[in-house]
Every structure is written in C-alpha cells, then in structure tokens.
Write an enzyme that holds these catalytic residues in place. Structure first.
Site, PDB file in Angstrom:
ATOM      1  N   ASP A  34      32.895   1.300  -5.215  1.00  0.00           N
ATOM      2  CA  ASP A  34      31.328   0.795  -4.890  1.00  0.00           C
ATOM      3  C   ASP A  34      30.710   0.925  -6.198  1.00  0.00           C
ATOM      4  OD1 ASP A  34      31.046   3.238  -5.131  1.00  0.00           O
ATOM      5  OD2 ASP A  34      30.003   3.796  -3.095  1.00  0.00           O
ATOM      6  N   GLY A  35      30.978   1.506  -7.321  1.00  0.00           N
ATOM      7  CA  GLY A  35      30.201   1.561  -8.667  1.00  0.00           C
ATOM      8  C   GLY A  35      29.564   2.994  -8.905  1.00  0.00           C
ATOM      9  N   GLU A  36      29.822   3.642  -7.885  1.00  0.00           N
ATOM     10  CA  GLU A  36      29.125   5.250  -8.179  1.00  0.00           C
ATOM     11  C   GLU A  36      29.985   5.840  -9.125  1.00  0.00           C
ATOM     12  OE1 GLU A  36      28.839   7.246  -4.430  1.00  0.00           O
ATOM     13  OE2 GLU A  36      27.117   6.083  -3.774  1.00  0.00           O
ATOM     14  N   GLN A  94       7.894   3.644 -24.101  1.00  0.00           N
ATOM     15  CA  GLN A  94       6.940   3.256 -22.942  1.00  0.00           C
ATOM     16  C   GLN A  94       6.385   4.712 -22.781  1.00  0.00           C
ATOM     17  OE1 GLN A  94       6.305   0.437 -21.269  1.00  0.00           O
ATOM     18  NE2 GLN A  94       4.510   1.362 -20.104  1.00  0.00           N
ATOM     19  N   LYS A 189       0.198  -5.415 -41.622  1.00  0.00           N
ATOM     20  CA  LYS A 189      -0.294  -6.627 -40.992  1.00  0.00           C
ATOM     21  C   LYS A 189      -1.838  -6.944 -41.218  1.00  0.00           C
ATOM     22  CE  LYS A 189       3.070  -7.282 -37.543  1.00  0.00           C
ATOM     23  NZ  LYS A 189       3.628  -7.255 -36.176  1.00  0.00           N
ATOM     24  N   THR A 223      11.330  -7.588 -36.217  1.00  0.00           N
ATOM     25  CA  THR A 223      10.545  -6.753 -37.369  1.00  0.00           C
ATOM     26  C   THR A 223      11.175  -7.196 -38.670  1.00  0.00           C
ATOM     27  OG1 THR A 223       9.926  -5.263 -35.599  1.00  0.00           O
ATOM     28  CG2 THR A 223       9.331  -4.664 -38.013  1.00  0.00           C
TER      29      THR A 223
HETATM   30  C1  R5P Z   1       8.645  -0.118 -32.709  1.00  0.00           C
HETATM   31  O1  R5P Z   1       7.420   0.429 -32.711  1.00  0.00           O
HETATM   32  C2  R5P Z   1       9.547   0.641 -33.341  1.00  0.00           C
HETATM   33  O2  R5P Z   1       9.153   1.250 -34.421  1.00  0.00           O
HETATM   34  C3  R5P Z   1      10.371  -0.604 -34.202  1.00  0.00           C
HETATM   35  O3  R5P Z   1       9.468  -1.307 -35.076  1.00  0.00           O
HETATM   36  C4  R5P Z   1      10.761  -1.752 -33.142  1.00  0.00           C
HETATM   37  O4  R5P Z   1      11.559  -1.258 -31.965  1.00  0.00           O
HETATM   38  C5  R5P Z   1      11.760  -2.629 -33.814  1.00  0.00           C
HETATM   39  O5  R5P Z   1      11.929  -3.504 -32.717  1.00  0.00           O
HETATM   40  P1  R5P Z   1      12.638  -4.992 -33.116  1.00  0.00           P
HETATM   41  O6  R5P Z   1      13.837  -4.878 -33.912  1.00  0.00           O
HETATM   42  O7  R5P Z   1      12.859  -5.695 -31.792  1.00  0.00           O
HETATM   43  O8  R5P Z   1      11.746  -5.854 -33.924  1.00  0.00           O
END
Ligand code: R5P
Length: 288
Positions: A34-36, A94, A189, A223
């Site tokens: 069942d996946g457990e 988060q 930026k 990024t």
């Molecule tokens: C964000 O605050 C982290 O330090 C990295 O800059 C970010 O997680 C990079 O994410 P991605 O490769 O999706 O641009």
C-alpha cells in the site's frame, strides 16, 4: 560510533563512515504494497553514538519520513546519542509567513526531526542560519563554502571574481573567494522603472575575467541563467556556478549549460552529477 545510511545519502554516508573509521549500517528499507515504509536497523546500536545521515531532498516528504523512522528506531533501540545529519534541510525557504495563513513548514520539519529522537542535528549551509534556533536540541550548521573554494582554486581561472547570486549570497561568495585569493562581490537587482529591473555586480567589473556565481541552492536554475545573461553581456570570459545544494529540478542543468555556464559545481549534500565536492570531511571534523 555508527553511521546509518539513509536512502537519499548513500555515498555521503559511506564517505563519512570512512572518515570517522566507524561502522556503516545500511538499513533494510522496503515498501508495503500500500506504499507504507518498512524500516529495520539490522545491527546492534545499544549504547552507541549513532549518526543517521539523510538529506531531505526530492522526494522530500518520503526522505523526511524515512529520516524520522530511522531516528526513532535508533533511539528506541537504546542508542546513547542519535545525531541527525541532514545535509540538505527541506522546506528551509518557507521560514516565515509570506502571506497570512501560510504554514511555516520549516518549523514543522524541525519539530518532526527533534520529536523523532534526534539528540542533536547537523545541517550544511541551511538557507538562513537562524533556522537552527527552531531546534531545542543542539543544532550545528556547517558551511561547505571553503571546500568549494578549494576545489575551484584547482581549476586555474583567469583573474577570477566570485559573485554571490544575490545580496543574501554575498557572505558565501566571500568565503569561497578567500580560499581562492580572489575578489568577490554580489549581483544586485536594481529597479530602473516600474517595468524594468536590471541585474549587475554591485562594485566589480567582470570584463575579460572568469566569474564564479555562488548560491546556497540551485533549484530551477532560473537565478543562474539570468545572472549568466547579464555577465555575458558585460564581457565575462568564462562563467561557472557553485552551490552547496545542487537541487537541479527537471532540466535545470541543461538550461544552465545552454545559457553559457561552463560548469555547475555542487556538493554531495544532494547526490547527483553535479556533486563533485564531498562534505564528509566537514561533518567528520565537526563530529570530532
Ligand atoms: C533563494 O533565496 C536561494 O538562495 C536560491 O537563490 C534559489 O533557491 C535558487 O533558485 P532557482 O535555481 O530556482 O533560481
């Protein structure tokens, strides 16, 4: 001392056990129909200092649950001390409520690890250092940046400059640059108009220089791709990127390479083709 290898960190666990000259246990891990999960530590851990090594990279939730099962089993089986070595700590981004009502998921993750039986916790380059304060057991955040710097130093760059991918990464860029004897800066930026944002190094000129872009995590690669475009337009010679955690979602690596980045250098906090630097010596030193 015993190292228990979680399924997300088999190579790192083996390297750590070798460094510590101690026993390596590969637990029995299966799934029920069942996946457990079924988890069994098939060796004596009573009275031992056990290190459970498990990154909580993709699939984050499965890896987190496996980590908790292993911590709890080791603790219930009478280990004297159970160290949770979580080289990549999921959900670390988060760490606050960006919108009302959001779950601060890193808080829950820290509670889970602690309640599962960790006597102490070791992480590497966690997104924000303050996250370790969520644990009421001792928690140590180590940095892989000097190790990355030493590796990069061996690549014989031409007049290198190390750039943090953003202001938040400037401290990491500094740590890398110090090992390379290179200059460092970070990308900033700047809002030119309500519609236009430009990115550029805060102080340094990159023309005709090899540039290393440093970040804690490379996830989608967005990024780094943006940074690479800017640096190319400013005449950078070779562009490289380095990070502690090569998350590299989907086709991130291909996207980064297509943007002209010559190499992506990461550590084995997440084990994949970019993990060329091992954090095992770093963890071993901290355990000693
Ligand atoms: C964000 O605050 C982290 O330090 C990295 O800059 C970010 O997680 C990079 O994410 P991605 O490769 O999706 O641009």
């Amino acid at each position: 001392m015993i190292v228990i290898a979680g399924s997300a960190s088999p190579e790192l666990s083996a390297r750590l056990a070798k460094q510590l000259k101690c026993q390596l246990i590969k637990p029995e891990l299966r799934r029920f129909p069942d996946g457990e999960f079924y988890v069994r530590i098939g060796a004596e851990v009573r009275g031992e200092h056990v290190m459970v090594v498990q990154s909580t990279c993709h699939p984050q939730n499965d890896n987190l649950v496996e980590l908790c099962f292993l911590l709890d089993a080791a603790s219930e089986l009478g280990a004297r001390r159970v160290t949770a070595v979580v080289p990549y700590l999921a959900y670390a981004r988060q760490d606050k409520r960006f919108k009302p009502g959001e779950a601060i998921t890193i808080h829950t993750v820290c509670k889970m690890i602690e309640r599962a039986g960790a006597s102490d916790v070791v992480t590497i380059d966690v997104h924000h250092e303050e996250i370790t304060r969520n644990f009421s057991v001792p928690a140590y955040n180590l940095t892989a940046m000097p190790l990355l710097g030493r590796y990069l130093n061996g690549l014989r760059f031409k007049d290198p400059v190390v750039l943090g991918a953003d202001r938040g990464a400037s401290g990491r860029a500094k740590q890398v640059a110090l090992e390379m004897g290179a200059e460092y800066d970070h990308l900033e930026k700047q809002r030119i108009s309500p519609e236009k944002v430009v990115m550029q190094p805060k102080r340094l000129n990159v023309a005709n220089r090899d540039v290393v872009i440093v970040d804690d995590i490379i996830s989608t690669g967005g990024t780094i791709v943006e940074a690479a475009k800017v640096l190319q337009s400013q005449g950078a010679r070779g562009i490289y990127s380095a990070c502690a955690h090569p998350v590299l979602v989907g086709k991130a690596l291909q996207k980064i390479r297509a943007a002209g980045v010559r190499r992506v250098i990461g550590t084995d906090t997440i084990e994949n083709q970019a993990s060329v630097v091992s954090v095992a010596p770093l963890i071993a030193n901290s355990i000693h």
